[in-house]
Design a protein around this motif. Sequence first.
Motif, short mmCIF file in Angstrom:
data_model
loop_
_atom_site.label_atom_id
_atom_site.label_comp_id
_atom_site.label_asym_id
_atom_site.label_seq_id
_atom_site.Cartn_x
_atom_site.Cartn_y
_atom_site.Cartn_z
N THR A 94 0.83 -1.20 0.00
CA THR A 94 0.00 0.00 0.00
C THR A 94 0.87 1.25 0.00
OG1 THR A 94 -1.68 -1.19 1.25
CG2 THR A 94 -1.84 1.21 1.25
N PHE A 95 1.91 1.22 0.84
CA PHE A 95 2.81 2.36 0.94
C PHE A 95 3.47 2.68 -0.40
CE2 PHE A 95 7.07 4.08 1.79
CZ PHE A 95 6.75 5.21 2.52
N VAL A 96 3.96 1.65 -1.05
CA VAL A 96 4.68 1.88 -2.31
C VAL A 96 3.73 2.35 -3.40
CG1 VAL A 96 6.18 0.87 -4.02
CG2 VAL A 96 6.37 0.15 -1.65
N PHE A 97 2.56 1.74 -3.49
CA PHE A 97 1.57 2.20 -4.46
C PHE A 97 1.18 3.65 -4.15
CE2 PHE A 97 -0.41 -2.03 -6.07
CZ PHE A 97 0.83 -2.42 -6.53
N ALA A 98 1.02 3.95 -2.86
CA ALA A 98 0.67 5.32 -2.47
C ALA A 98 1.76 6.30 -2.91
CB ALA A 98 0.44 5.40 -0.97
N LEU A 99 3.03 5.87 -2.78
CA LEU A 99 4.13 6.71 -3.28
C LEU A 99 3.94 7.04 -4.75
CD1 LEU A 99 7.53 5.33 -1.88
CD2 LEU A 99 6.34 7.42 -1.21
N SER A 100 3.57 6.03 -5.54
CA SER A 100 3.41 6.26 -6.98
C SER A 100 2.29 7.28 -7.23
CB SER A 100 3.13 4.95 -7.73
OG SER A 100 1.75 4.64 -7.72
N GLY A 101 1.22 7.19 -6.44
CA GLY A 101 0.13 8.15 -6.58
C GLY A 101 0.57 9.55 -6.19
N ALA A 102 1.28 9.63 -5.07
CA ALA A 102 1.71 10.94 -4.59
C ALA A 102 2.69 11.58 -5.56
CB ALA A 102 2.34 10.79 -3.21
N LEU A 103 3.62 10.78 -6.10
CA LEU A 103 4.58 11.32 -7.06
C LEU A 103 3.87 11.86 -8.30
CD1 LEU A 103 7.51 8.73 -6.92
CD2 LEU A 103 7.65 11.18 -6.36
N ALA A 104 2.89 11.10 -8.79
CA ALA A 104 2.14 11.56 -9.96
C ALA A 104 1.39 12.84 -9.63
CB ALA A 104 1.18 10.46 -10.43
N GLY A 105 0.84 12.92 -8.42
CA GLY A 105 0.13 14.13 -8.02
C GLY A 105 1.06 15.33 -7.93
N ALA A 106 2.26 15.09 -7.38
CA ALA A 106 3.21 16.19 -7.27
C ALA A 106 3.64 16.69 -8.65
CB ALA A 106 4.44 15.74 -6.47
N LYS A 107 3.80 15.75 -9.57
CA LYS A 107 4.19 16.13 -10.93
C LYS A 107 3.11 17.00 -11.59
CE LYS A 107 6.33 12.73 -12.91
NZ LYS A 107 6.43 11.44 -13.63
N HIS A 108 1.84 16.72 -11.24
CA HIS A 108 0.74 17.52 -11.79
C HIS A 108 0.44 18.75 -10.94
CE1 HIS A 108 0.04 14.07 -14.38
NE2 HIS A 108 -0.77 14.80 -15.07
N ARG A 109 1.32 19.06 -9.99
CA ARG A 109 1.17 20.25 -9.16
C ARG A 109 -0.16 20.28 -8.41
NH1 ARG A 109 5.38 21.73 -7.71
NH2 ARG A 109 4.68 23.82 -7.21
N LEU A 110 -0.61 19.12 -7.92
CA LEU A 110 -1.77 19.13 -7.02
C LEU A 110 -1.36 19.79 -5.72
CD1 LEU A 110 -3.33 15.58 -7.50
CD2 LEU A 110 -3.61 17.65 -8.87
#
Lengths: 214, 214, 214
Positions: free
Chosen positions: B25-41
């Motif tokens: 869960t943690f690692v998948f969450a990292l992938s989500g957070a990284l994608a969000g950061a890239k999109h400037r959420l």
Amino acid sequence: MLNTHGLDVSAAIKTLVLILDLVGTFVFALSGALAGAKHRLDFFGIMVLSFAAGNFGGITRDLLIGAVPPAAITDWRYLAVSILAGVLTFFWHPAIERLRSAVLVFDAAGLALFAVAGTQKALAFGLNPAMAALLGMLTGIGGGMMRDVLLTEIPAVLRAEIYALAALAGATVVVIGQLLLLPSAIMAIIGAVLCFAIRMLAIRRSWNLPAPPD
Amino acid sequence: MLNTHGLDVSAAIKTLVLILDLVGTFVFALSGALAGAKHRLDFFGIMVLSFAAGNFGGITRDLLIGAVPPAAITDWRYLAVSILAGVLTFFWHPAIERLRSAVLVFDAAGLALFAVAGTQKALAFGLNPAMAALLGMLTGIGGGMMRDVLLTEIPAVLRAEIYALAALAGATVVVIGQLLLLPSAIMAIIGAVLCFAIRMLAIRRSWNLPAPPD
Amino acid sequence: MLNTHGLDVSAAIKTLVLILDLVGTFVFALSGALAGAKHRLDFFGIMVLSFAAGNFGGITRDLLIGAVPPAAITDWRYLAVSILAGVLTFFWHPAIERLRSAVLVFDAAGLALFAVAGTQKALAFGLNPAMAALLGMLTGIGGGMMRDVLLTEIPAVLRAEIYALAALAGATVVVIGQLLLLPSAIMAIIGAVLCFAIRMLAIRRSWNLPAPPD
């Protein structure tokens, strides 16, 4: 429950909550219909956006807590106010667009009510406090997220303004009240007022949450 | 169940599976957070992407098999590790970005574990073998799909790389084990190792599935 | 139930409905696979689009009415025809593209059947008439909406052509039949024919619903 004047207070509260719930649905549905009109959807598309924006948050919450079929599916009034919002928007969207600042106030009220009522429902279904608060927040923001996904836009709530946080603050008050065994009606009112106040202040002062540092 | 050394083996396995599940869960969450950061959420948006990427696969599986409320909603630890991943990414996303190859290894491990555990849960709820394997696969890929949908991108898993297929291979091993009445713990390990191996090889050698002929 | 020739009529009807249901799933799956091929998804992506377009409407209906696990998850034949449609499209999509007008006819038939069968199922689960009709419509249009969302397009059904309205007309006939206690098989046939006819006329004459006035 009768008060000293012989009025049935609990029935009156129930009616009040239902009315507020339907008002919230109506205002959220307006936001969906307006977004649909802006994207030049057809009549049917605008009705779908109305219903989705007004009800998707509550439907998702109900699916997650096991309250099936969801209230928005079994009670025709949610459908009725959604369609009403859609039809009004279809024919008079420029007028509704001009009422934008009034709509924003009602939207904040809808958010407050959905967050508080959603949290109470989740608690009633036995969810743990932290998750109940998050499901209350989801009740408030889910409709707008679905509206944006259907229009292939990144949900506005993920990018800008204090919106979800206001809902979460209101939901948290309800949860704390439950943990401390405080009277639930009063805590619900405090939570709703807090959510509404934060949201209105955020609009007035253009508060935003920070984006990640570069 | 005590082994010959007096250790409670089944409790140890349970703890191990929970830990692996939370790591996934943690690692998948990292992938989500990284994608969000890239999109400037904003901060909230990154938390939502974290939670969605880490938990949406399992939530969808649970809704489909009738395991309501979903585990990710009732157990606060899934929320906690998701938020942890989101907060770390918010403040240190360039550092996590640099750890990309390590993240990919953990992501493959998460995929393996989710696929195997998801299949077992679906079988336990009486799903037929083919569907149990597909729900195992969905457990592994659902979070990443939701992450991409929320960011209005076509889910990466539909376009490129051997990802879902690795999950399906691991899930299939579990299902075959069940059909042949082989010991489930051993088959789960074999399935997870197979999934992990296929995924790592696919990354190393840039394996892709074919697109349709022109 | 045996008729005067000794045939088991109700079993024959059941078989007929199942066949039509699978044909509808197959045709909807074709539309998903074709859209996936056009977006250059890989083999796996095209299978996902097939399954989603063929089954998402029914799955959503089943989740909303509490028919869990959904039929599309428990009955392997829905999966089988979805994959068949995906594989055929993967290898021969130019040929299927050329059969577009035939596919449109089958798609209208699928829509008619899904709308009618979806409404009947919702009524059987105790939904109120208006919502049963809408869930019937959702059964018909949900797959196509999910197909478009996964490809990050605004769902076509929200923007153009008489499609949902045809489904709703067919669904309404079923609901009226139930309210007036008319024989359900006959009303189902009338509803399906009405939906099919409206949809075919809409295609022939390029009927569109109006967009909101400027």
